[in-house]
Structures are given as structure tokens and as C-alpha cells.
Design an enzyme around this catalytic site. Structure first.
Site, PDB file in Angstrom:
ATOM      1  N   LEU A   1       0.782  -1.247   0.154  1.00  0.00           N
ATOM      2  CA  LEU A   1       0.141  -0.095   0.015  1.00  0.00           C
ATOM      3  C   LEU A   1       0.952   1.369   0.065  1.00  0.00           C
ATOM      4  O   LEU A   1       1.943   1.258   0.579  1.00  0.00           O
ATOM      5  CB  LEU A   1      -1.057   0.164   1.170  1.00  0.00           C
ATOM      6  CG  LEU A   1      -1.986  -1.168   1.304  1.00  0.00           C
ATOM      7  CD1 LEU A   1      -2.492  -1.099   2.568  1.00  0.00           C
ATOM      8  CD2 LEU A   1      -2.816  -1.083   0.364  1.00  0.00           C
ATOM      9  N   ASP A   2       0.319   2.176  -0.937  1.00  0.00           N
ATOM     10  CA  ASP A   2       1.293   3.407  -0.605  1.00  0.00           C
ATOM     11  C   ASP A   2       1.195   3.891   0.859  1.00  0.00           C
ATOM     12  O   ASP A   2       0.301   3.869   1.767  1.00  0.00           O
ATOM     13  CB  ASP A   2       0.457   4.483  -1.442  1.00  0.00           C
ATOM     14  CG  ASP A   2       0.703   4.003  -3.091  1.00  0.00           C
ATOM     15  OD1 ASP A   2       1.639   3.504  -3.391  1.00  0.00           O
ATOM     16  OD2 ASP A   2      -0.217   4.585  -3.869  1.00  0.00           O
ATOM     17  N   LYS A   3       2.311   4.812   1.125  1.00  0.00           N
ATOM     18  CA  LYS A   3       2.558   5.681   2.536  1.00  0.00           C
ATOM     19  C   LYS A   3       1.200   6.111   2.704  1.00  0.00           C
ATOM     20  O   LYS A   3       0.608   5.991   4.170  1.00  0.00           O
ATOM     21  CB  LYS A   3       3.471   6.876   2.280  1.00  0.00           C
ATOM     22  CG  LYS A   3       3.515   7.377   3.499  1.00  0.00           C
ATOM     23  CD  LYS A   3       4.820   8.476   3.275  1.00  0.00           C
ATOM     24  CE  LYS A   3       4.638   9.373   4.777  1.00  0.00           C
ATOM     25  NZ  LYS A   3       5.621  10.683   4.438  1.00  0.00           N
TER      26      LYS A   3
END
Length: 311
Positions: free
Chosen positions: A128-130
Site C-alpha cells: 500500500l502507498d504511504k
């Protein structure tokens, strides 16, 4: 070795005999002499005659430079001997890397589950992106990681997201557009004819005056896929300036609504549902994680704004 593998390459036969390990890992062990044929080293392309004895004598060692354990906040939604499902907060990077050597989800996982040090990518199955929150799958054994990776590649793990986008969608749609690296801005992805096939299924959950709450289901797993696909149809995610969000406001919005929208500084994306068959038992597992407080507050503000201007 079974006679039906006669004539097969060593690396391919090893993948059949040791299915719990990836072919890349087995090839490294062949080249390093840890996987032998009749007690002697072999080569990955060596053709087997049949009847040989393959012996694997390897030790799992940390594969990544991610050995620093530290306390990082995240919730464990589910755990057993094979896998974990965690709920990642927004703002937490998954992997250590340039600019983020500490404070990542991996650091937190190693703190709570030290055995993950011995797995590739510390057991992380997908990313997952930050600034994306929500459910993330982690393997606890090499066998489970290999099996879950196969399920993911075969699109047998269902991942559903909630997103708030700028503009009002009239209905759901499937976005089937190839994605590749942006040729001008290399930190971005873009829809491009020579990109990799990418499919996102979008369904409308709620419409507001200038925004829409949607559910996006990944059929492929490209980098930034949901963000890129929705931006490509003119509906970037709220807060996602990288992909064209303009900070759109409803007309004549009150100060509270304006403050919530302007204060939302990340992409409004949350991984809220996950479904898979357990790699050991085959039992169906389903998980749901409610959106975090900032996402819930955003939706509440848009709902209140819509109700306040109804009629």
C-alpha cells in the site's frame, strides 16, 4: 526423483519437488551448492536423467537489509501460524528505503513478529502507498508467502478500496487502460498504450454535490493503479495532487466543509475489504476494516454539506 521428471531441467524439477519455495530461491541454492544432485553441485539448466536424488540443505537467512525492529502503531486484524492481516494507518511507509530507513510497517512487524526477518520482504505479500490506509496481507512462512503470491498472480485474492474522488460520477464503470511509468515525470505512473494491462472496477457508493464516494476493486495490481485510473477519467482522488487533484469545493460550502476538504492532505484511499482462500486449509477468509478517522470525517462533512443544500 519421480521418473516423470526425467528430461526436465534441474530448476524446474526442483520447483515441482519443493513447491514451498520460489524458483528464484531454488536457483540461488542450486548455484550455491545447497541443492545437490546425487551429492554433487548442479546447474539450473542441467537435464535430469531420472532416478537422481535431489537434496536440499539450505538455511533461511535474512534476505533484506530490514533488520531493525521498533514499535510502530498498527492493528492486527487476524493472525494464525501461516499469515497475518494488518490494518495499516495512513502516513506509514510499508518498506524501508531511501528517505524512510525507520518507522516503517516492516520495522513494526519485526518488532512484534521477529521470525519475519527470515522471509523475503519480511513476509509482505502486496503493498500500500504511504498515504493509503487499510488491510494488508503478510505471510509468516516461506511456504505461505509462495502460495499467497501465486493466489495474487492468479487474481484469486480480492482487494476492495473506498475512495473519495473529485466530481460526480453518474454510475459505475470498469476502467481497462494500460499503465506504465510516466515518461516525463518518473515518480508517477500514467495511462499509456505500451503499458501493462490494468483493470479497475469502480462502483458508486454515494454522490455528493461535488464529490463521489466509490468502491474500487483491483483486478490487477499496478503501482498507483486506482489513483492513475480515476485521474485518467477526470476524477482524481481528493488530496492526490500528484495525480491532478485541484482541491475542488462544493459551491457555497460552509467554513467547516471547506476546512475539512482543504485539510485533507493525502489521497482519500482506504483498503477496506480483503477476501482470500487460506493457503493451508482452503477456508475462505473475509476481512473488513472501517476507514480511519480522517477519511470518516471527510465523508461525514460531504454528507452534511449535501444534506444542508438538499432541495
Amino acid at each position: 526423483m519421480p521418473p516423470e521428471l526425467a528430461g526436465e531441467r534441474l530448476d524446474r524439477a526442483a520447483a515441482v519437488l519443493f513447491p514451498e519455495f520460489s524458483r528464484a530461491m531454488l536457483s540461488r541454492w542450486i548455484q550455491g551448492g545447497e541443492l545437490t544432485v546425487d551429492g554433487a553441485p548442479g546447474r539450473p539448466k542441467h537435464r535430469l536423467a531420472g532416478g537422481e536424488v535431489l537434496r536440499l540443505d539450505a538455511t533461511l537467512v535474512p534476505r533484506e537489509d530490514w533488520t531493525s525492529a521498533e514499535a510502530v502503531a498498527f492493528d492486527v486484524v487476524y493472525q494464525d501460524d501461516a499469515l497475518l492481516v494488518v490494518d495499516k494507518p495512513p502516513g506509514v511507509v510499508v518498506h524501508p528505503g531511501a528517505g524512510n530507513p525507520r518507522g516503517t510497517l516492516v520495522n513494526g512487524l519485526l518488532n512484534r513478529f521477529p521470525e519475519l526477518e527470515h522471509l523475503p520482504r519480511a513476509g509482505i505479500v502486496h503493498r500500500l502507498d504511504k498515504d493509503t490506509s487499510g488491510l494488508l496481507l503478510v505471510a509468516r512462512t516461506v511456504q505461505a508467502q509462495h502460495a499467497l503470491g501465486k493466489l495474487l498472480a492468479r487474481r484469486e485474492i480480492s482487494r476492495r478500496y473506498q475512495a473519495v474522488v473529485e466530481g460526480t460520477l453518474t454510475g459505475g464503470l470498469d476502467i481497462d487502460r494500460p499503465i506504465g511509468r510516466d515518461p516525463v515525470r518518473r515518480t508517477r505512473q500514467a495511462v499509456r498504450a505500451d503499458g501493462r494491462p490494468s483493470l479497475t472496477r469502480v462502483r458508486v457508493l454515494a454522490r455528493y454535490r461535488a464529490h463521489t464516494l466509490v468502491e474500487a476493486t483491483l483486478e490487477t495490481g499496478r503501482t498507483h493503479q486506482i489513483r492513475v485510473h480515476l485521474a485518467s477519467i477526470g476524477h482524481p482522488l481528493v488530496g492526490d495532487a500528484r495525480y491532478g487533484a485541484r482541491g475542488r469545493l462544493p459551491t457555497r460550502a460552509d467554513e467547516e466543509t471547506v476546512a475539512v476538504l482543504r485539510g485533507f492532505r493525502r489521497q482519500a484511499l482506504h483498503a477496506w475489504k480483503l477476501r482470500l482462500d487460506h493457503p493451508d486449509t482452503g477456508r475462505e477468509l473475509r476481512f473488513t476494516a472501517p476507514p480511519p478517522a480522517d477519511f470518516a470525517a471527510l465523508v461525514a462533512a460531504l454528507e452534511a454539506d449535501a444534506e444542508g443544500h438538499d432541495g
